[in-house]
Design a protein around this motif. Sequence first.
Motif, PDB file in Angstrom:
ATOM      1  N   THR A  79       0.844  -1.196   0.000  1.00  0.00           N
ATOM      2  CA  THR A  79       0.000   0.000   0.000  1.00  0.00           C
ATOM      3  C   THR A  79       0.876   1.240   0.000  1.00  0.00           C
ATOM      4  O   THR A  79       1.739   1.410   0.867  1.00  0.00           O
ATOM      5  N   ARG A  80       0.671   2.110  -0.966  1.00  0.00           N
ATOM      6  CA  ARG A  80       1.443   3.355  -1.050  1.00  0.00           C
ATOM      7  C   ARG A  80       0.780   4.422  -0.173  1.00  0.00           C
ATOM      8  O   ARG A  80      -0.437   4.446  -0.021  1.00  0.00           O
ATOM      9  N   ILE A  81       1.594   5.311   0.374  1.00  0.00           N
ATOM     10  CA  ILE A  81       1.104   6.332   1.290  1.00  0.00           C
ATOM     11  C   ILE A  81       1.376   7.722   0.725  1.00  0.00           C
ATOM     12  O   ILE A  81       2.497   8.035   0.335  1.00  0.00           O
ATOM     13  N   VAL A  82       0.323   8.551   0.695  1.00  0.00           N
ATOM     14  CA  VAL A  82       0.468   9.968   0.366  1.00  0.00           C
ATOM     15  C   VAL A  82       0.023  10.763   1.594  1.00  0.00           C
ATOM     16  O   VAL A  82      -1.110  10.632   2.053  1.00  0.00           O
ATOM     17  N   ILE A  83       0.922  11.558   2.139  1.00  0.00           N
ATOM     18  CA  ILE A  83       0.632  12.376   3.312  1.00  0.00           C
ATOM     19  C   ILE A  83       0.091  13.729   2.873  1.00  0.00           C
ATOM     20  O   ILE A  83       0.591  14.345   1.924  1.00  0.00           O
ATOM     21  N   ARG A  98      10.677   9.210   5.403  1.00  0.00           N
ATOM     22  CA  ARG A  98      11.438   8.151   6.057  1.00  0.00           C
ATOM     23  C   ARG A  98      10.538   7.084   6.653  1.00  0.00           C
ATOM     24  O   ARG A  98      10.938   5.936   6.801  1.00  0.00           O
ATOM     25  N   ALA A  99       9.325   7.467   7.010  1.00  0.00           N
ATOM     26  CA  ALA A  99       8.377   6.482   7.547  1.00  0.00           C
ATOM     27  C   ALA A  99       7.855   5.567   6.450  1.00  0.00           C
ATOM     28  O   ALA A  99       7.310   4.501   6.743  1.00  0.00           O
ATOM     29  N   GLY A 100       7.998   5.998   5.189  1.00  0.00           N
ATOM     30  CA  GLY A 100       7.569   5.152   4.082  1.00  0.00           C
ATOM     31  C   GLY A 100       6.604   5.793   3.115  1.00  0.00           C
ATOM     32  O   GLY A 100       6.178   5.162   2.148  1.00  0.00           O
ATOM     33  N   ALA A 101       6.237   7.065   3.348  1.00  0.00           N
ATOM     34  CA  ALA A 101       5.353   7.756   2.408  1.00  0.00           C
ATOM     35  C   ALA A 101       6.088   8.012   1.099  1.00  0.00           C
ATOM     36  O   ALA A 101       7.296   8.236   1.085  1.00  0.00           O
ATOM     37  N   THR A 102       5.337   7.976  -0.014  1.00  0.00           N
ATOM     38  CA  THR A 102       5.939   8.302  -1.305  1.00  0.00           C
ATOM     39  C   THR A 102       5.550   9.697  -1.768  1.00  0.00           C
ATOM     40  O   THR A 102       6.145  10.208  -2.718  1.00  0.00           O
ATOM     41  N   GLY A 103       4.552  10.301  -1.110  1.00  0.00           N
ATOM     42  CA  GLY A 103       4.117  11.630  -1.506  1.00  0.00           C
ATOM     43  C   GLY A 103       3.821  12.510  -0.312  1.00  0.00           C
ATOM     44  O   GLY A 103       3.458  12.017   0.760  1.00  0.00           O
ATOM     45  N   TYR A 104       3.998  13.821  -0.489  1.00  0.00           N
ATOM     46  CA  TYR A 104       3.693  14.797   0.564  1.00  0.00           C
ATOM     47  C   TYR A 104       3.055  16.012  -0.100  1.00  0.00           C
ATOM     48  O   TYR A 104       3.670  16.669  -0.935  1.00  0.00           O
ATOM     49  N   ASP A 116      -1.489  13.702  -9.796  1.00  0.00           N
ATOM     50  CA  ASP A 116      -0.075  13.450 -10.064  1.00  0.00           C
ATOM     51  C   ASP A 116       0.571  12.669  -8.925  1.00  0.00           C
ATOM     52  O   ASP A 116       1.398  11.772  -9.161  1.00  0.00           O
ATOM     53  N   ALA A 117       0.191  12.996  -7.681  1.00  0.00           N
ATOM     54  CA  ALA A 117       0.758  12.303  -6.527  1.00  0.00           C
ATOM     55  C   ALA A 117       0.331  10.836  -6.508  1.00  0.00           C
ATOM     56  O   ALA A 117       1.137   9.948  -6.195  1.00  0.00           O
ATOM     57  N   LEU A 118      -0.937  10.574  -6.842  1.00  0.00           N
ATOM     58  CA  LEU A 118      -1.426   9.198  -6.883  1.00  0.00           C
ATOM     59  C   LEU A 118      -0.735   8.399  -7.979  1.00  0.00           C
ATOM     60  O   LEU A 118      -0.328   7.250  -7.772  1.00  0.00           O
ATOM     61  N   ASP A 119      -0.602   8.999  -9.153  1.00  0.00           N
ATOM     62  CA  ASP A 119       0.081   8.312 -10.253  1.00  0.00           C
ATOM     63  C   ASP A 119       1.531   7.992  -9.891  1.00  0.00           C
ATOM     64  O   ASP A 119       2.042   6.901 -10.174  1.00  0.00           O
ATOM     65  N   LEU A 128       6.696  15.393  -4.348  1.00  0.00           N
ATOM     66  CA  LEU A 128       6.618  16.511  -3.413  1.00  0.00           C
ATOM     67  C   LEU A 128       5.787  17.621  -4.028  1.00  0.00           C
ATOM     68  O   LEU A 128       5.931  17.943  -5.211  1.00  0.00           O
ATOM     69  N   ASP A 129       4.919  18.190  -3.198  1.00  0.00           N
ATOM     70  CA  ASP A 129       4.046  19.275  -3.631  1.00  0.00           C
ATOM     71  C   ASP A 129       4.836  20.384  -4.320  1.00  0.00           C
ATOM     72  O   ASP A 129       5.855  20.849  -3.803  1.00  0.00           O
ATOM     73  N   ALA A 130       4.370  20.810  -5.466  1.00  0.00           N
ATOM     74  CA  ALA A 130       5.038  21.891  -6.184  1.00  0.00           C
ATOM     75  C   ALA A 130       5.018  23.196  -5.411  1.00  0.00           C
ATOM     76  O   ALA A 130       5.799  24.107  -5.688  1.00  0.00           O
ATOM     77  N   ALA A 131       4.108  23.304  -4.410  1.00  0.00           N
ATOM     78  CA  ALA A 131       4.031  24.528  -3.610  1.00  0.00           C
ATOM     79  C   ALA A 131       5.208  24.657  -2.653  1.00  0.00           C
ATOM     80  O   ALA A 131       5.462  25.728  -2.114  1.00  0.00           O
TER      81      ALA A 131
END
Length: 221
Positions: A79-83, A98-104, A116-119, A128-131
Motif C-alpha cells: 500500500t502506497r502512502i500519500v501524506i 522516512r516512515a515510508g510515504a511516497t508523496g507529501y 499526479d501524486a497518486l500516479d 513533493l508538492d510543487a508549492a
Amino acid sequence: MTGKKKIVIIDDHDTFRASLRQIVSRLPDFEIVGEAADSRQGEEQVRRYRPDVAIIDLSLPDRSGIQLTRTLKTALPETRIVIVSMHSKIDYILGALRAGATGYLIKESVSRCLHDALDAALREEYYLDAALSPEIVARLLDTAEVLDISEATYGNLTTREQEILRCLAHGDSVKDLAERLCISAKTVTNHRANILSKLDLHSTADLVRYAAKLGLLEDID
C-alpha cells in the motif's frame, strides 16, 4: 468491483474528506473504498481493503500520520502512502518520507496535485508538492544523511525519559519541567544527558528534529 485503483482516506476533518471524495470522483482510474477519522479506524480500513494508496493526514487525534505510516508500511508494504498536511516544515516532510510515504502534499494544493501524486505513488516514485519552495527541496536533499530514526531506539528510553524528551522537544525549559514533574533541575538535566546518550544525539535541537521525524510532536494541526 471494477479495475480501478483503490484509495482509503484517513483524515479527521469531514470537510476535507468531502473535498477529497469530490476530487477522486473526477479521476476515472481511482475509487475510494474506505474512510476514517482517526488512525485506529484508518488502520482497520487499510487492513480490510488493502488499498493501492492510503491518503493520510499528518495530524490525527490519536496518533500522528507519520507513526501510522510506519505501522502500515510494516504490515502492508504494497500500500502506497500519500501524506497531506497544512505544514511545509522540513522535519515533517523528511519524517513522512522516512516512515515510508511516497508523496507529501500541502492541503491547499490537493485539488491541483492529487492526481499526479497518486500516479507517482503507483509507479513507486516520490512526489513533493510543487508549492514547496526550492529552498525546502534543497534542504531535503542536503539532509539525506541526517539522523537514523526508529521506534526501536525510542523504545530504549524509560517512560520518564520519553516524557521528558517530548517536553524538551516542545520547548519546555529545564526549570519549568522540573517544577511540573516535581523533581530537581539537576535530575532533569541528568535525564536529558541520558536521552542524548541513548539516542546518539548531541543537542536539544537534535531532540526536536528526532521528535518531529518520529511523529511525537503533538502541536501540528
